[in-house]
Design a protein around this motif. Structure first.
Motif, short mmCIF file in Angstrom:
data_model
loop_
_atom_site.label_atom_id
_atom_site.label_comp_id
_atom_site.label_asym_id
_atom_site.label_seq_id
_atom_site.Cartn_x
_atom_site.Cartn_y
_atom_site.Cartn_z
N VAL A 103 3.04 17.90 -11.17
CA VAL A 103 1.89 17.10 -11.39
C VAL A 103 2.23 15.73 -12.67
N GLU A 104 2.39 14.85 -11.95
CA GLU A 104 1.94 14.08 -12.85
C GLU A 104 1.23 13.15 -13.28
N PHE A 105 0.57 13.34 -14.60
CA PHE A 105 -0.84 12.39 -14.93
C PHE A 105 -0.67 11.04 -15.33
N ILE A 106 -1.23 10.40 -15.02
CA ILE A 106 -0.87 8.54 -15.43
C ILE A 106 -2.05 8.05 -15.58
N HIS A 107 -2.17 7.08 -17.18
CA HIS A 107 -3.19 6.52 -17.17
C HIS A 107 -3.06 5.32 -17.21
N SER A 108 -3.54 4.52 -16.78
CA SER A 108 -4.25 2.47 -16.02
C SER A 108 -5.63 2.86 -16.13
N ASP A 109 -5.43 1.45 -16.87
CA ASP A 109 -7.10 1.09 -15.90
C ASP A 109 -6.43 -0.56 -15.37
N ALA A 110 -5.30 -0.43 -14.91
CA ALA A 110 -5.08 -1.76 -13.89
C ALA A 110 -5.73 -1.57 -12.67
N PHE A 111 -6.63 -2.26 -12.41
CA PHE A 111 -5.99 -2.70 -10.57
C PHE A 111 -5.21 -2.78 -9.39
N GLU A 112 -4.16 -2.96 -9.76
CA GLU A 112 -2.65 -2.62 -10.29
C GLU A 112 -1.94 -1.22 -9.37
N LEU A 113 -1.70 -1.13 -8.81
CA LEU A 113 -1.91 0.79 -9.34
C LEU A 113 -0.03 0.56 -9.10
N PRO A 114 0.76 1.81 -10.25
CA PRO A 114 1.38 1.87 -10.48
C PRO A 114 2.92 2.92 -9.47
N PHE A 115 2.24 2.71 -8.21
CA PHE A 115 3.51 3.12 -7.41
C PHE A 115 4.18 1.99 -6.29
N PRO A 116 4.89 2.94 -5.43
CA PRO A 116 5.75 1.70 -4.35
C PRO A 116 5.05 2.08 -3.20
N ASP A 117 5.02 0.54 -2.37
CA ASP A 117 4.71 0.35 -0.61
C ASP A 117 4.37 1.72 -0.32
N SER A 118 3.39 2.22 0.72
CA SER A 118 3.24 3.62 1.76
C SER A 118 3.80 4.53 0.45
N TYR A 119 4.01 5.02 -0.71
CA TYR A 119 4.05 6.41 -1.50
C TYR A 119 3.37 7.08 -1.13
N PHE A 120 2.33 7.67 -0.56
CA PHE A 120 1.25 8.82 -0.39
C PHE A 120 1.42 8.93 0.97
N ASP A 121 1.35 10.60 1.40
CA ASP A 121 0.83 11.01 2.59
C ASP A 121 -0.72 11.33 2.74
N LEU A 122 -1.23 11.71 0.92
CA LEU A 122 -3.00 11.75 0.86
C LEU A 122 -2.98 11.91 -0.37
N ILE A 123 -4.68 10.57 -0.39
CA ILE A 123 -5.15 10.01 -1.21
C ILE A 123 -6.88 11.02 -1.09
N TYR A 124 -7.01 11.36 -2.50
CA TYR A 124 -8.23 12.05 -2.80
C TYR A 124 -8.74 11.11 -3.89
N SER A 125 -10.21 11.71 -3.75
CA SER A 125 -10.26 10.63 -4.43
C SER A 125 -11.89 10.64 -4.97
N ASN A 126 -12.31 11.96 -5.69
CA ASN A 126 -13.92 12.31 -6.10
C ASN A 126 -14.89 12.33 -7.50
N GLY A 127 -16.28 11.68 -6.65
CA GLY A 127 -17.07 10.91 -7.29
C GLY A 127 -16.40 9.62 -8.55
N THR A 128 -15.79 9.42 -7.80
CA THR A 128 -15.06 7.65 -9.25
C THR A 128 -15.64 6.90 -8.61
#
Length: 241
Positions: A103-128
């Motif tokens: 698991v890689e933990f990343i701190h960022s408060d930017a609107f632009e997320l620090p990942f390439p295009d089309s990188y993830f198969d699954l995005i999860y968000s709880n209570g955010t």
């Protein structure tokens, strides 16, 4: 420097987050970890068959807090590469101290997320999203769409505004004091603009622990907007010219 997301100060709650959740949800009879595992099992039951055909998947937890979810996310998807991001520096510091392999933990408060295009198969968000002003939802979900592959899955877990006990719990929660509840129709509209198509809205956790013998019936109640929480599941669609 790119635009920053509005400040959501969880730094002061890092050490007490679990205890606060347990306190405000005590009427449920369940503990913090129970709800994490319940969410992940609901999600896994929807995507497991799809992911069986893939050698390895990439998962993002958007708004991971202090990383408690990642312990169970790694157990649920042991072969996955898991990334977890949060705007709270103190939360990410605490998450890294868990030393969860893979698991890689990343701190960022930017609107632009620090990942390439089309990188993830699954995005999860709880209570955010109830902590992010609605006027920013479109921009953030557009960025999530950018980093999600075509056919990828986007799960948003939120508290049900129609459940009075859940709304009372939020009012009693110090870090939910300024929260703006998120309704499924809002998510449907904004995710559609970003290229996602609704797959399912599922309400869950209808029964407290002392009525757990009734929980087998929840699969038939999932379309009734009375459960304490719900998830909105959508799929990234190919762009059309």
């Amino acid at each position: 420097m790119g635009a920053r997301m509005p400040e959501i100060n969880f730094d002061e709650y890092v050490g007490e987050y679990r205890n606060i959740i347990n306190q405000v949800s005590r009427i449920s009879g369940e503990q913090f970890e129970f709800f994490i595992q319940l969410r992940l099992q609901l999600m896994k039951s929807r995507v497991f068959e799809q992911f069986q055909s893939l050698n390895k998947i990439r998962i993002l937890d958007f708004g991971c807090g202090a990383g408690a979810t990642e312990i169970y996310l790694k157990e649920t998807f042991p072969e996955a590469s898991i990334y977890a991001i949060d705007s709270s520096a103190q939360s990410i510091r605490a998450a890294r101290e868990r030393n969860i392999e893979g698991v890689e933990f990343i701190h960022s408060d930017a609107f632009e997320l620090p990942f390439p295009d089309s990188y993830f198969d699954l995005i999860y968000s709880n209570g955010t999203f109830h902590h992010i002003p609605p006027l920013h939802h479109k921009k953030i979900i557009s960025e999530i769409s950018r980093i999600c592959r075509v056919g990828g899955n986007f799960f948003i877990f939120e508290n049900n505004p129609k459940n009075p006990l859940m709304m009372r719990a939020m009012r009693n929660n110090p870090f939910d004091a300024d929260a703006i509840v998120v309704r499924p129709y809002m998510l449907k509209r904004i995710t559609a603009i970003a290229g996602f198509v609704q797959k399912e809205v599922c309400y869950y956790f209808f029964f407290p622990k002392f009525l757990r013998f009734l929980r087998f019936s929840e699969k038939w109640l999932s379309s009734i907007p009375l459960g304490a929480q719900y998830f909105y599941w959508s799929i990234k669609q190919p762009t059309t010219n």
